[in-house]
Design a protein around this motif. Structure first.
Motif, short mmCIF file in Angstrom:
data_model
loop_
_atom_site.label_atom_id
_atom_site.label_comp_id
_atom_site.label_asym_id
_atom_site.label_seq_id
_atom_site.Cartn_x
_atom_site.Cartn_y
_atom_site.Cartn_z
N PRO A 1 -3.78 -1.82 -13.48
CA PRO A 1 -2.38 -1.26 -13.08
C PRO A 1 -1.95 -1.11 -11.73
CG PRO A 1 -3.70 0.03 -14.53
CD PRO A 1 -4.57 -0.82 -14.07
N ARG A 2 -0.74 -0.98 -11.43
CA ARG A 2 -0.38 -0.95 -10.06
C ARG A 2 -1.23 0.25 -9.32
NH1 ARG A 2 2.56 -5.34 -8.24
NH2 ARG A 2 4.10 -5.99 -9.84
N GLY A 3 -1.58 0.13 -8.31
CA GLY A 3 -2.29 1.10 -7.33
C GLY A 3 -3.80 1.45 -7.94
N LYS A 4 -4.03 0.91 -8.87
CA LYS A 4 -5.41 0.91 -9.70
C LYS A 4 -6.50 0.39 -9.45
CE LYS A 4 -4.00 5.08 -11.59
NZ LYS A 4 -3.46 5.81 -10.29
N ALA A 5 -6.33 -1.02 -8.78
CA ALA A 5 -7.49 -2.09 -8.42
C ALA A 5 -8.67 -1.50 -7.91
CB ALA A 5 -6.93 -3.34 -7.93
N ALA A 6 -8.41 -0.81 -7.05
CA ALA A 6 -9.79 -0.24 -6.22
C ALA A 6 -10.42 0.92 -7.10
CB ALA A 6 -9.32 0.66 -4.91
N TYR B 1 0.96 -1.24 0.06
CA TYR B 1 0.03 -0.04 -0.22
C TYR B 1 0.65 1.23 0.16
CZ TYR B 1 -4.02 -2.90 1.57
OH TYR B 1 -5.03 -3.83 1.72
N HIS B 2 1.81 1.11 0.67
CA HIS B 2 2.80 2.23 1.12
C HIS B 2 3.37 2.66 -0.61
CE1 HIS B 2 6.76 4.32 2.21
NE2 HIS B 2 5.80 5.23 2.93
N ALA B 3 3.97 1.40 -0.99
CA ALA B 3 4.58 1.72 -2.45
C ALA B 3 3.64 2.25 -3.35
CB ALA B 3 5.43 0.47 -2.79
N HIS B 4 2.48 2.16 -3.50
CA HIS B 4 1.60 2.11 -4.63
C HIS B 4 0.55 3.39 -4.15
CE1 HIS B 4 3.75 -0.44 -7.11
NE2 HIS B 4 3.68 -1.42 -6.09
N LYS B 5 0.72 3.69 -2.95
CA LYS B 5 -0.13 4.89 -2.56
C LYS B 5 -1.68 4.19 -2.67
CE LYS B 5 2.38 8.74 -4.21
NZ LYS B 5 3.77 7.90 -4.40
N ILE B 6 -2.01 3.33 -1.62
CA ILE B 6 -3.21 2.63 -1.59
C ILE B 6 -3.61 2.80 -0.19
CG2 ILE B 6 -4.52 0.36 -1.66
CD1 ILE B 6 -2.24 -0.26 -3.86
N THR B 7 -4.88 3.22 -0.20
CA THR B 7 -5.54 3.54 1.32
C THR B 7 -6.30 2.11 1.80
OG1 THR B 7 -7.62 4.26 0.60
CG2 THR B 7 -5.60 5.77 1.08
N GLU B 8 -6.53 2.20 3.04
CA GLU B 8 -7.48 1.17 3.49
C GLU B 8 -8.84 1.27 2.90
OE1 GLU B 8 -7.23 0.62 7.96
OE2 GLU B 8 -5.25 1.50 7.73
N ARG B 9 -9.44 2.53 2.62
CA ARG B 9 -10.49 2.61 2.19
C ARG B 9 -10.44 2.14 0.62
NH1 ARG B 9 -14.92 6.04 2.65
NH2 ARG B 9 -14.39 6.36 4.78
N ASP B 10 -9.49 2.19 0.06
CA ASP B 10 -9.40 1.43 -1.44
C ASP B 10 -9.63 -0.14 -1.37
OD1 ASP B 10 -8.68 3.89 -2.79
OD2 ASP B 10 -6.61 3.91 -2.40
N ALA B 11 -8.97 -0.51 -0.56
CA ALA B 11 -8.81 -2.14 -0.22
C ALA B 11 -10.27 -2.51 0.07
CB ALA B 11 -7.94 -2.51 0.73
N ALA B 12 -10.97 -1.83 0.84
CA ALA B 12 -12.28 -1.89 1.50
C ALA B 12 -13.26 -2.37 0.40
CB ALA B 12 -12.74 -0.98 2.43
N GLU B 13 -12.90 -1.71 -0.79
CA GLU B 13 -13.89 -1.86 -1.89
C GLU B 13 -14.06 -3.32 -2.35
OE1 GLU B 13 -15.54 -0.05 -4.13
OE2 GLU B 13 -14.85 2.25 -3.51
N ILE C 1 -22.72 -4.89 3.26
CA ILE C 1 -21.76 -4.15 3.86
C ILE C 1 -21.34 -2.83 3.20
CG2 ILE C 1 -20.80 -5.93 5.66
CD1 ILE C 1 -18.36 -6.25 3.85
N SER C 2 -20.75 -1.82 3.93
CA SER C 2 -20.49 -0.89 3.37
C SER C 2 -19.05 -0.63 3.60
CB SER C 2 -21.09 0.43 3.76
OG SER C 2 -20.76 0.77 5.30
N ILE C 3 -18.16 0.32 2.91
CA ILE C 3 -16.80 0.92 3.03
C ILE C 3 -16.74 1.19 4.71
CG2 ILE C 3 -15.05 2.58 2.30
CD1 ILE C 3 -15.65 0.57 -0.08
N ASP C 4 -17.77 2.03 4.93
CA ASP C 4 -17.59 2.25 6.41
C ASP C 4 -17.36 1.34 7.38
OD1 ASP C 4 -16.96 5.02 5.60
OD2 ASP C 4 -19.30 5.57 5.90
N ASP C 5 -18.32 0.28 6.85
CA ASP C 5 -18.51 -0.95 7.86
C ASP C 5 -17.09 -1.74 8.15
OD1 ASP C 5 -21.41 -0.44 8.24
OD2 ASP C 5 -21.57 -1.94 6.81
N VAL C 6 -16.46 -1.90 6.79
CA VAL C 6 -14.99 -2.36 6.92
C VAL C 6 -14.09 -1.56 7.72
CG1 VAL C 6 -13.17 -3.08 5.34
CG2 VAL C 6 -15.53 -3.22 4.56
N LEU C 7 -14.33 -0.14 7.37
CA LEU C 7 -13.21 0.80 8.18
C LEU C 7 -13.69 0.81 9.69
CD1 LEU C 7 -12.88 3.40 5.69
CD2 LEU C 7 -11.43 1.53 5.97
#
Lengths: 380, 119
Positions: free
Chosen positions: A295-300, A153-165, A186-192
């Motif tokens: 692409p890297r960092g774009k899956a979410a 996540y650090h290398a590709h600027k991915i947030t926990e919110r992104d992954a929660a998708e 569930i919602s993104i907020d539920d995950v977070l």
């Protein structure tokens, strides 16, 4: 041309099945697969089965064959962590293609949820880490993946919110699949807001522990209803332990995929349906991006735009994946394969995606340690 | 440099790496043969000094109740200036990129690698 066909598949409901055992879940799935394949158990001449943590045994495949009334000429048990299911399919494909067997039953089942305590399950699974250097630090499988996730996540600027998708997407898909372990939206907020397990992973970033079984028949001849064959397969095994990973952007997934592409003379751009291992949201993000479905960092971002939805460009894990259909070990990984097979056969009912002809199935075992890619093709 | 392992995993007070004496590649986890060249000859040497944290997790759910009492605790992968990656405990307030001193510290009653982040 030497090839092998997916003759039939069976998948039990996942979740809590208090009355079942490893063997009974394997057998339930086997009966469903034989029925689907429209063949009698007597024509099964090979059995390949996955391990079960609730039934460690020196020769589980033989125990199961006896239990299921099968006297095969080939009988193997396999252990490749989460990649076991696809490894078994790849091996069955190789054996059938070589003419050494005609109908191989690939099967797994485990009462991982109700057959042991939660702590026991967590401790058994944690042994995928190095006993001296890793597990001794008080690590668990979520913690190993959390370390991977933090760096990636650090290398590709991915947030926990992104992954929660992906937790939200898998849950939405599971709602359309009978037998899913978890199906309430569930919602993104539920995950977070879910409780911290091993940050950056929270409870809803993790797959549940389930009971269940899955079986696939790999044959010399195809099913009359739908002709689905193995187009190509490839593997990579670059390390076993997390600490031995040299490059977070090269864990072996792409190497396995490239070998499968070369084997099947196909490219990833041909993929119309994707079945990708998703033990954690982070697993899915890393695998999708390394194999190049995003692409890297774009899956979410792709997920947000509907790319991986039922009517998207590349429908993904339409049964709900490990994150929501559930995870009972080897059969959990096989559920992705069964869904890919159903989608290609145009038999997925309300969750059917538009006419896929090529499916890519990819699994990782351990801590991104073992990678297997398989392309399935519908032959018209 | 020595020819046998004598580090914390063997009850010693050092953290050691093993360098392949044929191709020079270094390994942190104990292996019997070098995956780069196949050699089975290694020299062991102490890992000392600083490292940069490359991955960090803060664990809230421990594998069993004894360790659950110690939560939250943090584990990191750290990289030495010459590129060797090792794993150990660190402070729960640490972040990726932090520089730390490599040492040993007790966790659950046993000494284990610890990365002490510089303030």
């Amino acid at each position: 041309m030497s090839t092998s066909w997916i003759r039939g598949a069976g998948l039990t409901p996942f979740g809590s099945q208090q009355a079942e055992s490893t063997l009974s879940l394997m057998h339930q799935a086997t009966q469903l697969a034989l029925q689907d394949a429209d063949i009698d158990v007597t024509v099964i001449d090979g059995v390949i089965c996955g391990y079960s943590t609730t039934m460690p045994h020196l020769m589980l495949a033989n125990v199961f064959a006896e239990y299921a009334g099968i006297r095969p000429q080939i009988c193997h048990g396999m252990q490749v962590g989460g990649a076991t299911g696809l490894s078994m399919i790849a091996l069955a494909h190789a054996i059938v293609s070589a003419g050494r067997a005609e109908n191989i039953l690939v099967v797994a089942g485990e009462n991982r949820l109700t057959g042991q305590t939660r702590d026991m399950s967590i401790q058994t699974l944690a042994q995928v880490g190095h006993d001296t250097y890793e597990a001794a630090l008080g690590l668990t499988v979520p913690a190993y993946y959390a370390l991977l996730a933090s760096e990636y996540y650090h290398a590709h600027k991915i947030t926990e919110r992104d992954a929660a998708e992906f937790a939200v997407l898998m849950r939405a898909h599971a709602a359309r699949r009978d037998g899913a372990h978890l199906n309430s939206p569930i919602s993104i907020d539920d995950v977070l807001a879910s409780k911290a397990i091993a940050l950056p992973l929270r409870l809803l970033d993790c797959c549940p522990i389930s009971d269940g079984g899955a079986a696939v028949v790999v044959s010399k001849s195809s099913n009359k209803a739908a002709q689905i064959r193995v187009r190509g397969s490839g593997q990579a095994h670059q390390h076993q332990h997390l600490t031995a990973i040299k490059d977070i952007d090269n864990v072996g997934a792409l190497t396995a995929l490239n070998r499968a592409c070369a084997d099947g003379k196909i490219t990833i751009a041909d993929t119309k349906y994707a079945a990708i291992y998703d033990s954690f949201t982070a697993t899915l993000v890393i695998l999708l991006e390394e194999i190049g479905l995003a692409p890297r960092g774009k899956a979410a971002a792709f997920a947000r735009e509907g790319f991986f939805g039922q009517t998207g460009k590349c429908p993904l894990n339409l049964h709900g994946g490990l994150l929501s259909y559930g995870h009972c070990g080897v059969a959990g990984g096989m559920a992705h394969f069964v869904e890919a097979y159903l989608q290609l056969s145009n038999r997925a009912g309300a969750r059917q995606c538009p006419e896929p002809d090529i499916a890519l199935i990819h699994a990782d075992g351990g801590v991104m340690s073992a990678h297997v890619s398989v392309f399935l093709e519908r032959v018209h | 440099m020595t020819e046998t392992r004598s580090d914390w995993t063997m009850g010693g007070t050092q953290i050691q790496r093993r360098r392949c004496t044929r191709c020079g590649v270094e390994h942190y986890l104990f292996v019997a043969a070098c995956a780069e060249c196949g050699s089975t000859n290694f020299a062991f040497e102490e890992i000392r000094g600083d490292a940069a944290l490359r991955a960090v997790t803060v664990i809230h759910r421990a594998p069993h109740s004894e360790l659950q009492a110690l939560t939250p605790y943090a584990v990191a992968i750290a990289e030495t200036p010459d590129g060797l990656r090792l794993i150990g405990h660190t402070s729960v307030s640490s972040s990726i990129g932090d520089r730390a001193a490599i040492g040993l510290k007790n966790f659950g009653g046993r000494p284990m690698p610890y990365f002490a982040v510089y303030p």
